[in-house]
Scaffold this motif. Structure first.
Motif, PDB file in Angstrom:
ATOM      1  N   GLU A   1     -10.816 -12.430  17.720  1.00 47.84           N
ATOM      2  CA  GLU A   1     -10.005 -11.729  18.718  1.00 47.84           C
ATOM      3  C   GLU A   1      -8.731 -11.226  18.042  1.00 47.84           C
ATOM      4  O   GLU A   1      -7.929 -12.012  17.538  1.00 47.84           O
ATOM      5  N   ALA A   2      -8.572  -9.909  18.000  1.00 44.64           N
ATOM      6  CA  ALA A   2      -7.390  -9.316  17.368  1.00 44.64           C
ATOM      7  C   ALA A   2      -6.162  -9.565  18.235  1.00 44.64           C
ATOM      8  O   ALA A   2      -6.190  -9.320  19.449  1.00 44.64           O
ATOM      9  N   LEU A   3      -5.075 -10.022  17.618  1.00 37.10           N
ATOM     10  CA  LEU A   3      -3.838 -10.303  18.341  1.00 37.10           C
ATOM     11  C   LEU A   3      -2.735  -9.297  18.011  1.00 37.10           C
ATOM     12  O   LEU A   3      -2.052  -8.807  18.913  1.00 37.10           O
ATOM     13  N   ALA A   4      -2.559  -8.991  16.726  1.00 35.69           N
ATOM     14  CA  ALA A   4      -1.497  -8.064  16.334  1.00 35.69           C
ATOM     15  C   ALA A   4      -1.790  -7.550  14.937  1.00 35.69           C
ATOM     16  O   ALA A   4      -2.341  -8.277  14.103  1.00 35.69           O
ATOM     17  N   PRO A   5      -1.419  -6.296  14.649  1.00 35.71           N
ATOM     18  CA  PRO A   5      -1.585  -5.786  13.278  1.00 35.71           C
ATOM     19  C   PRO A   5      -0.595  -6.456  12.338  1.00 35.71           C
ATOM     20  O   PRO A   5       0.448  -6.960  12.768  1.00 35.71           O
ATOM     21  N   LEU A   6      -0.912  -6.468  11.083  1.00 34.90           N
ATOM     22  CA  LEU A   6      -0.035  -7.076  10.081  1.00 34.90           C
ATOM     23  C   LEU A   6       0.879  -6.005   9.511  1.00 34.90           C
ATOM     24  O   LEU A   6       0.401  -5.018   8.933  1.00 34.90           O
ATOM     25  N   PRO A   7       2.190  -6.135   9.685  1.00 27.08           N
ATOM     26  CA  PRO A   7       3.096  -5.104   9.145  1.00 27.08           C
ATOM     27  C   PRO A   7       3.032  -5.059   7.627  1.00 27.08           C
ATOM     28  O   PRO A   7       2.935  -6.095   6.964  1.00 27.08           O
ATOM     29  N   ASP A   8       3.076  -3.853   7.095  1.00 31.81           N
ATOM     30  CA  ASP A   8       3.020  -3.658   5.654  1.00 31.81           C
ATOM     31  C   ASP A   8       4.405  -3.213   5.159  1.00 31.81           C
ATOM     32  O   ASP A   8       4.825  -2.082   5.429  1.00 31.81           O
ATOM     33  N   PRO A   9       5.156  -4.080   4.463  1.00 37.67           N
ATOM     34  CA  PRO A   9       6.498  -3.689   4.008  1.00 37.67           C
ATOM     35  C   PRO A   9       6.476  -2.558   2.992  1.00 37.67           C
ATOM     36  O   PRO A   9       7.504  -1.952   2.716  1.00 37.67           O
ATOM     37  N   ARG A  10       5.279  -2.265   2.433  1.00 40.57           N
ATOM     38  CA  ARG A  10       5.189  -1.182   1.460  1.00 40.57           C
ATOM     39  C   ARG A  10       4.984   0.176   2.105  1.00 40.57           C
ATOM     40  O   ARG A  10       5.046   1.206   1.436  1.00 40.57           O
ATOM     41  N   ALA A  11       4.721   0.192   3.419  1.00 37.46           N
ATOM     42  CA  ALA A  11       4.408   1.447   4.107  1.00 37.46           C
ATOM     43  C   ALA A  11       5.503   2.502   3.969  1.00 37.46           C
ATOM     44  O   ALA A  11       5.203   3.671   3.694  1.00 37.46           O
ATOM     45  N   PRO A  12       6.804   2.166   4.160  1.00 40.73           N
ATOM     46  CA  PRO A  12       7.831   3.216   4.014  1.00 40.73           C
ATOM     47  C   PRO A  12       7.852   3.842   2.622  1.00 40.73           C
ATOM     48  O   PRO A  12       8.084   5.053   2.480  1.00 40.73           O
ATOM     49  N   TRP A  13       7.614   3.050   1.589  1.00 42.41           N
ATOM     50  CA  TRP A  13       7.595   3.586   0.228  1.00 42.41           C
ATOM     51  C   TRP A  13       6.401   4.505   0.025  1.00 42.41           C
ATOM     52  O   TRP A  13       6.496   5.544  -0.630  1.00 42.41           O
ATOM     53  N   ARG A  14       5.265   4.118   0.588  1.00 40.11           N
ATOM     54  CA  ARG A  14       4.080   4.962   0.477  1.00 40.11           C
ATOM     55  C   ARG A  14       4.277   6.281   1.223  1.00 40.11           C
ATOM     56  O   ARG A  14       3.796   7.326   0.793  1.00 40.11           O
ATOM     57  N   GLU A  15       4.956   6.226   2.359  1.00 44.92           N
ATOM     58  CA  GLU A  15       5.209   7.447   3.121  1.00 44.92           C
ATOM     59  C   GLU A  15       6.125   8.396   2.344  1.00 44.92           C
ATOM     60  O   GLU A  15       5.933   9.615   2.373  1.00 44.92           O
TER      61      GLU A  15
END
Length: 345
Positions: free
Chosen positions: A148-162
């Protein structure tokens, strides 16, 4: 000296010193953890490599014997909330591989299932899940029966990738992420085209990426401090791209040379840096030796280090052309036995 020979000079005898001894000792120690009969080779090598070899052997062997990968209690039923990251969860000090169809994305889940040992190779040339997982420090598989999915896992690298792909079209951005970070998740359609063109290796982060990063920063007009800047940014790139075996090997080798340049000792020789990187990786995780990516990475660099300095290449454009061909062949030749062993069937 001009031409490719200037970039691949024959290493002085000092490059065969402590680094090589530590690396070979660590290699034998890690290998001996899985095949103890290999340790019978130690008395034959000790007179040639002496103290560094003995230290590498003892340190890696003790690391593996005193802190082995723990075996979880197979058959145990689990139910609870877990954080799934790259297909694994942590439970009571055990890193477990999560097996569920279809595969689960990173995130927080309520999971229910049971623990089982990984499967070994069933057929010649087949997939050996047990060895693959052990090379990653995993000895248990969590077979999920309900998720059962509860919440996505935040990726701290996402802003750098963007920031990396800002202003680019989605297709071009996916290719850039693949070239710079080795992320092929968005290249389902384009990746076969890279394979057909023989360019799929460009999407695997390795020494090429680390070399570009270190060389670019080393050109800055900051004196010897530019080497320290490049050295400090290597862990950041490892964090951003992910510590794959080849990227960790390349970062360790580059870091040793950058540290030597910053301290005024000169760059580490290829054999010296390769041996030290091998020792450090095996000291961190001796079971990494079982990974095919780990083996291919070190063998390819060893082929380059052994073959290229022995070649008498002409100067000029012809030398560069022959040097590129020789480099490709030198990197591939040591891999042939290993590839045949794993994929000949």
């Amino acid at each position: 000296m001009s031409g490719p020979r200037a970039f691949f000079p024959k290493p002085p005898l000092s490059t065969w010193g402590p680094g090589v001894g530590l690396g070979l000792g660590g290699l034998l120690g890690a290998w001996g953890l899985f095949h103890p009969w290999v340790l019978l080779l130690a008395p034959l090598l000790l007179p040639f490599l002496r103290l560094p070899f003995a230290l590498g052997l003892v340190f890696v062997l003790l690391r593996g014997l005193l802190f082995p990968v723990p075996e979880p209690p197979y058959g145990t039923r689990l139910e609870g909330v877990f954080t799934l990251h790259q297909g694994t969860i942590l439970w009571q000090g055990h890193r477990l591989w999560v097996q569920h169809y279809p595969g689960l994305e990173d995130g927080r889940y309520r999971l229910r299932g049971y623990l089982a040992p990984p499967q070994g190779k069933r057929n010649p040339g087949g997939f050996d899940q047990r060895t693959w997982l052990l090379s990653r420090g995993i000895r248990g598989v969590f077979h999920v029966e309900q998720a059962e999915a509860l919440a996505p896992l935040p990726d701290p690298r996402a802003p750098w990738r963007e920031r990396l792909t800002a202003g680019l079209s989605p297709q071009v951005g996916e290719v850039v992420e693949g070239l710079v970070l080795g992320d092929k998740r968005g290249l389902e359609d384009a990746y076969p085209l890279f394979q057909k063109a023989g360019l799929a290796h460009l999407l695997a982060v390795s020494g090429q990426n680390v070399g570009y990063l270190a060389a670019t920063l080393a050109l800055l007009p900051l004196g010897r401090w530019r080497y320290l800047l490049a050295l400090l940014l290597l862990p950041a790139y490892l964090w951003l791209a992910g510590p794959s075996p080849s990227l960790l090997r390349a970062s360790l080798m580059a870091g040793l040379s950058l540290l030597g340049l910053f301290l005024g000792l000169g760059a580490a020789g290829v054999f010296q840096a390769l041996g030290l990187a091998l020792f450090l990786q095996l000291l961190l995780r001796p079971e990494a030796l079982l990974g095919l990516g780990f083996q291919l990475s070190y063998l390819a660099v060893l082929g380059l280090a052994l073959v290229l300095p022995a070649l008498a290449l002409p100067s000029g454009a012809r030398g560069w052309l022959l040097g590129g061909l020789a480099a490709s062949l030198a990197a591939q030749l040591p891999l042939i036995p290993l590839l045949l062993h794993h994929f000949a069937f």
